[in-house]
Every structure is written in C-alpha cells, then in structure tokens.
Design a protein around this motif. Structure first.
Motif, PDB file in Angstrom:
ATOM      1  N   THR A   1       1.361  51.176  27.236  1.00 57.31           N
ATOM      2  CA  THR A   1       2.880  50.542  27.425  1.00 57.31           C
ATOM      3  C   THR A   1       3.557  50.404  26.138  1.00 57.31           C
ATOM      4  O   THR A   1       4.442  50.841  25.592  1.00 57.31           O
ATOM      5  CB  THR A   1       3.077  49.298  28.206  1.00 57.31           C
ATOM      6  OG1 THR A   1       2.630  49.851  29.687  1.00 57.31           O
ATOM      7  CG2 THR A   1       4.538  48.834  28.344  1.00 57.31           C
ATOM      8  N   ILE A   2       3.024  49.567  25.189  1.00 60.84           N
ATOM      9  CA  ILE A   2       3.036  49.028  24.083  1.00 60.84           C
ATOM     10  C   ILE A   2       1.998  49.533  23.157  1.00 60.84           C
ATOM     11  O   ILE A   2       0.527  49.491  23.568  1.00 60.84           O
ATOM     12  CB  ILE A   2       3.031  47.388  23.743  1.00 60.84           C
ATOM     13  CG1 ILE A   2       4.197  47.109  24.942  1.00 60.84           C
ATOM     14  CG2 ILE A   2       3.700  47.361  22.268  1.00 60.84           C
ATOM     15  CD1 ILE A   2       5.524  47.465  24.920  1.00 60.84           C
ATOM     16  N   VAL A   3       2.126  49.984  21.672  1.00 60.77           N
ATOM     17  CA  VAL A   3       1.129  50.316  20.851  1.00 60.77           C
ATOM     18  C   VAL A   3       1.352  49.752  19.444  1.00 60.77           C
ATOM     19  O   VAL A   3       2.562  49.718  19.314  1.00 60.77           O
ATOM     20  CB  VAL A   3       0.674  51.995  20.924  1.00 60.77           C
ATOM     21  CG1 VAL A   3       0.333  52.364  22.240  1.00 60.77           C
ATOM     22  CG2 VAL A   3       1.974  52.810  20.157  1.00 60.77           C
ATOM     23  N   ALA A   4       0.155  49.442  18.972  1.00 55.09           N
ATOM     24  CA  ALA A   4       0.437  48.988  17.472  1.00 55.09           C
ATOM     25  C   ALA A   4      -0.373  50.087  16.403  1.00 55.09           C
ATOM     26  O   ALA A   4      -1.345  50.470  16.870  1.00 55.09           O
ATOM     27  CB  ALA A   4      -0.174  47.812  17.180  1.00 55.09           C
ATOM     28  N   LEU A   5       0.390  50.516  15.900  1.00 58.34           N
ATOM     29  CA  LEU A   5      -0.091  51.602  14.537  1.00 58.34           C
ATOM     30  C   LEU A   5      -0.041  51.007  13.435  1.00 58.34           C
ATOM     31  O   LEU A   5       0.535  50.296  12.844  1.00 58.34           O
ATOM     32  CB  LEU A   5       0.855  52.819  14.556  1.00 58.34           C
ATOM     33  CG  LEU A   5       1.234  53.439  16.029  1.00 58.34           C
ATOM     34  CD1 LEU A   5       2.344  54.411  15.660  1.00 58.34           C
ATOM     35  CD2 LEU A   5       0.184  53.948  16.743  1.00 58.34           C
ATOM     36  N   ASN A   6      -1.121  51.415  12.544  1.00 56.10           N
ATOM     37  CA  ASN A   6      -1.146  51.141  11.047  1.00 56.10           C
ATOM     38  C   ASN A   6      -0.139  51.551  10.286  1.00 56.10           C
ATOM     39  O   ASN A   6       0.277  52.934  10.444  1.00 56.10           O
ATOM     40  CB  ASN A   6      -2.696  51.633  10.549  1.00 56.10           C
ATOM     41  CG  ASN A   6      -2.889  51.214   9.249  1.00 56.10           C
ATOM     42  OD1 ASN A   6      -1.860  51.754   8.200  1.00 56.10           O
ATOM     43  ND2 ASN A   6      -4.073  50.539   8.956  1.00 56.10           N
ATOM     44  N   LYS A   7       0.745  50.713   9.537  1.00 57.36           N
ATOM     45  CA  LYS A   7       2.163  51.258   9.138  1.00 57.36           C
ATOM     46  C   LYS A   7       1.612  52.105   7.820  1.00 57.36           C
ATOM     47  O   LYS A   7       2.578  53.023   7.568  1.00 57.36           O
ATOM     48  CB  LYS A   7       2.811  50.050   8.813  1.00 57.36           C
ATOM     49  CG  LYS A   7       2.359  48.954   7.334  1.00 57.36           C
ATOM     50  CD  LYS A   7       3.370  48.120   7.294  1.00 57.36           C
ATOM     51  CE  LYS A   7       2.810  47.407   5.875  1.00 57.36           C
ATOM     52  NZ  LYS A   7       3.920  46.521   5.475  1.00 57.36           N
ATOM     53  N   ALA A   8       0.542  51.923   7.130  1.00 60.10           N
ATOM     54  CA  ALA A   8       0.168  53.028   6.113  1.00 60.10           C
ATOM     55  C   ALA A   8      -0.271  54.369   6.657  1.00 60.10           C
ATOM     56  O   ALA A   8      -0.019  55.175   5.847  1.00 60.10           O
ATOM     57  CB  ALA A   8      -1.008  52.280   5.291  1.00 60.10           C
ATOM     58  N   THR A   9      -0.738  54.618   7.691  1.00 65.96           N
ATOM     59  CA  THR A   9      -1.397  55.776   8.147  1.00 65.96           C
ATOM     60  C   THR A   9      -0.993  56.319   9.483  1.00 65.96           C
ATOM     61  O   THR A   9      -1.050  57.513   9.838  1.00 65.96           O
ATOM     62  CB  THR A   9      -2.822  55.586   8.161  1.00 65.96           C
ATOM     63  OG1 THR A   9      -3.114  54.701   9.180  1.00 65.96           O
ATOM     64  CG2 THR A   9      -3.554  55.376   6.944  1.00 65.96           C
TER      65      THR A   9
END
Length: 406
Positions: free
Chosen positions: A186-194
């Motif tokens: 539903t929600i994801v967190a991604l590494n903002k650098a990669t």
C-alpha cells in the motif's frame, strides 16, 4: 520540435520579481514547506486594486495537466505534457522562461483532462516528481538530469486510480514515501539516493489521490496517508501501520491532504461524505467528531489559529478545528482551492476566479477579486505564494502576480 513557452512580461514591474532579502522559507513542495497550505511570508498586499494585483508575466506552452508548483532559488518546478509524453519543467521565477525540461514517462489520458497531477518536491539539490502513470523520478535540481527513475505501479503491482496518480511524494531524511497501492505494498519507502526499497507495508489498500503528511504523535514519527479505503498512520522508520480509520472513505475519490494539530488528525472528503477529527494515541485513533459541514473535494482546508478554512464542495466554510462548529459559510468564488499567507486567504475557483479574503472566524470579508482567462477544463492546479508572487496555472499557461505591499 523543441517545446518553448511563450512569455509576456509586464516590463514596468519586471524589476519587482527579484528575490526579497530575509524572505520566509520558500514553497518547496505540495501545499508549502510544511504541507499545510500556509506561507510564512509577510509584507504582502492586504487589499488588491481593481482588476487584481499587477501581472508580472504570463508564460504559455508549459504543457497540460493539473500539477501545482514547488519553488526555490528563483525557479518554479512543475509537470506538464505535450504529445504522448509527460515532462518535469523548471521555469525562471522572474520571467517565466523555461530553464530546463526532462521527459518523465508516457502521457496519462483521462476524460477530465490529460497529463500529470502531482507536484514536485525539492530536497537539497534534488527534485522528486511523480507522473500521472506512476513514473517517479529523482532529478538534479539545477539541470533536470535524471539520477534514478522507476514506475511505482509496475514495480509494486498497483493499479492506477481512474483519474490518475495525483499524490506528491513525501521526502524525509534518507527516504521517499509514496502509495503505489499494490499487493502487500500500500505504502513503500524508497532510498532517496538510489530508489531501492527500504520497506513496504503488508496491507493491500489501493492508492487514492491524496498526498501524505508527517507528524510526531506520542513520540512516534508517522506518515499519515489517505488511501482508497482508509486514513492511516504509518511508522516512518519501519513501515508498520499504526492505525486506520475508514469513516470518510467516500468510495469514489479521496483527495484532500490530512491536517494534523498535536495528536489530532483531520480527514475530509466530498461525494456526500464529510469530515472526521481523530485523536491518535499509540495504535488507536479515536473519533472526536464527525461532520457533514466540511466536504473537501479536490482541495484541502487550511488551519489558521483555532479555525479551518476550506471549501465544503462549493461553499467556503470557517469551522472550529476542535469541535467542528461552523463560524460562517459563504459562496465566495465557488468551489476551488485555498492557501494562506500574511493574514489572508488566497482563493482560486475551478472557473478561474481569484479572491483575497480575511482569515477570521467573525465573518467573510473580501479584499479584492479578479479572473484569469481560463480554458474549458477546470482550474484545479492549486496556487502558491513565493517570494512576493502569487503563481497561478491553467493547464499550460502560468501567471505570476506581484503581491508585495509597496
């Protein structure tokens, strides 16, 4: 053929577009620096002259769509479309001339208007933008050069809602949070650098049109989303869902951004639904009140002092945050969007009407009005206030007005 905007500049007031020394933090993301529809700028006009404030420039050819703006460093950033492609676009805030553009996926097409809906987010020297078909890009702010890209619907097996992905990414420290609405994502967190996945929620709640906010409640930092089925709080560190509430899910389009004040969370939707105030403690979200007096459609309310100001469908409403008591209602400009700066409400109707009003619970008091020459589609792109300018958009046409007090 190269896509070049046409710019009309009011030369007699061109010099007034310079960045003001000591000005408040800029409008770096959806609904401003704190995602609450408020600007900290002061020294702005308290009354508009007949016909509205002076026009600094008008820029055309910037592409269709409903995206609003982020602003920083003398530039405006938005998304637009031409042909079969969506673009991220940077404009010079002093002149409206294009600085750069970067393709960002295929055109989203819809019967209520083609093109992107989300607003870019500025984070240091990076810009994050999410297109109508789920194309998420991290770009170099100065040049528009891609750092990484991915399609969140394809990767996380989400389904694009009927009117297209409309959220603006939530960027926090080392991560970017978005709602692809996929299976166990539903929600994801991604590494903002990669762009690599940090966590994903185990739930399978489809995406809606709302953008998230962040708050620390009871010592836990949480992102508050409004998905197709629920308002929900998600632990930013782990992705654990802390609480959910489905009372104002309207079954059609949940759009408005949540509003947080202390431990209280306000959610609202239209389509004959209403609004709820929740008191969040740990893993519980207890209803304080439910009201049908505030039905936010495409725009969110703003909280000023103890009162919310927002469009309940087409009626501008002042409502006390704590208990839902209505102070006043007024037809104003008709259904539209509202932001706040320097003791004034800036109102922008979906028919191109623009008004300035007092932010007071006593009564509706207007201090000027004008109209832009809007096209056939609704003017759903929300206005911003940046460095003494009011920025409006109607599809590919952008307007900048000087709202500084002389």
């Amino acid at each position: 053929m190269r896509w070049l905007p046409t710019v009309v500049v009011a030369s007699s007031i061109f010099a007034l577009t310079a960045v003001l020394d000591g000005q408040a933090p800029d409008w770096t993301q959806w609904r401003g620096p704190n995602r609450d529809g408020r600007s900290a700028e002061t020294g702005l006009l308290k009354d508009w002259p007949q016909g509205g404030p002076p026009l600094l420039w008008r820029s055309t050819g910037n592409g269709g769509g409903y995206s609003s703006f982020a602003a920083s460093g003398g530039r405006l950033f938005t998304l637009g479309t031409r042909g079969s492609t969506e673009y991220v676009v940077a404009l010079d805030a002093a002149t409206g001339k294009k600085v750069w553009e970067t393709p960002n996926g295929a055109l989203f097409s819809n019967d209520r208007g083609d093109g992107p809906r989300g607003t870019p987010v500025i984070d240091g020297d990076r810009l994050f933008a999410l297109g109508g078909n789920g194309d998420l890009a991290c770009l170099d702010l100065a040049t528009g050069r891609p750092v990484w890209k991915k399609n969140i619907l394809a990767e996380f097996k989400g389904e694009n809602p009927y009117w297209g992905i409309s959220e603006s990414p939530l960027v926090l420290e080392d991560r970017v949070l978005v709602q692809p609405g996929g299976r166990n994502a539903t929600i994801v967190a991604l590494n903002k650098a990669t762009g690599e996945v940090i966590w994903r929620t185990p739930e399978s709640d489809p995406a809606a049109y709302s953008s998230a906010v962040v708050a620390t409640i009871g010592g836990v930092r949480q992102a508050i989303f409004f998905t197709e089925r629920n308002g929900m709080g998600v632990d930013v560190a782990t992705g654990r869902v802390l609480w959910t509430n489905d009372r104002v899910n309207n079954g059609t389009a949940n759009i408005a951004t949540p509003i947080v004040n202390g431990s209280k969370v306000f959610l609202s939707s239209a389509y004959d639904t209403g609004a709820i105030l929740l008191d969040v403690t740990g893993s519980a979200a207890k209803q304080v009140y439910f009201t049908r007096e505030m039905m936010n459609h495409h725009a969110s309310s703003v909280l000023v002092g103890e009162y919310l100001y927002g469009f309940s469908n087409s009626i501008l409403t002042a409502m006390r945050f704590a208990d839902g008591k209505v102070a006043w209602q007024h037809r104003s400009v008709g259904k539209g969007s509202v932001i706040y700066a320097d003791a004034r409400l800036y109102l922008f109707s979906e028919q191109g009407q623009v008004a300035l009003a007092e932010a007071t619970p006593v009564q509706y008091v207007e201090h000027g009005r004008f109209r832009i020459n809007a096209g056939e589609l609704p003017t759903w792109s929300h206005p911003i206030v940046t460095q003494g300018k009011l920025i409006l958009r109607d599809q590919g046409t952008v307007y900048a007005y000087d709202i500084t007090a002389k």
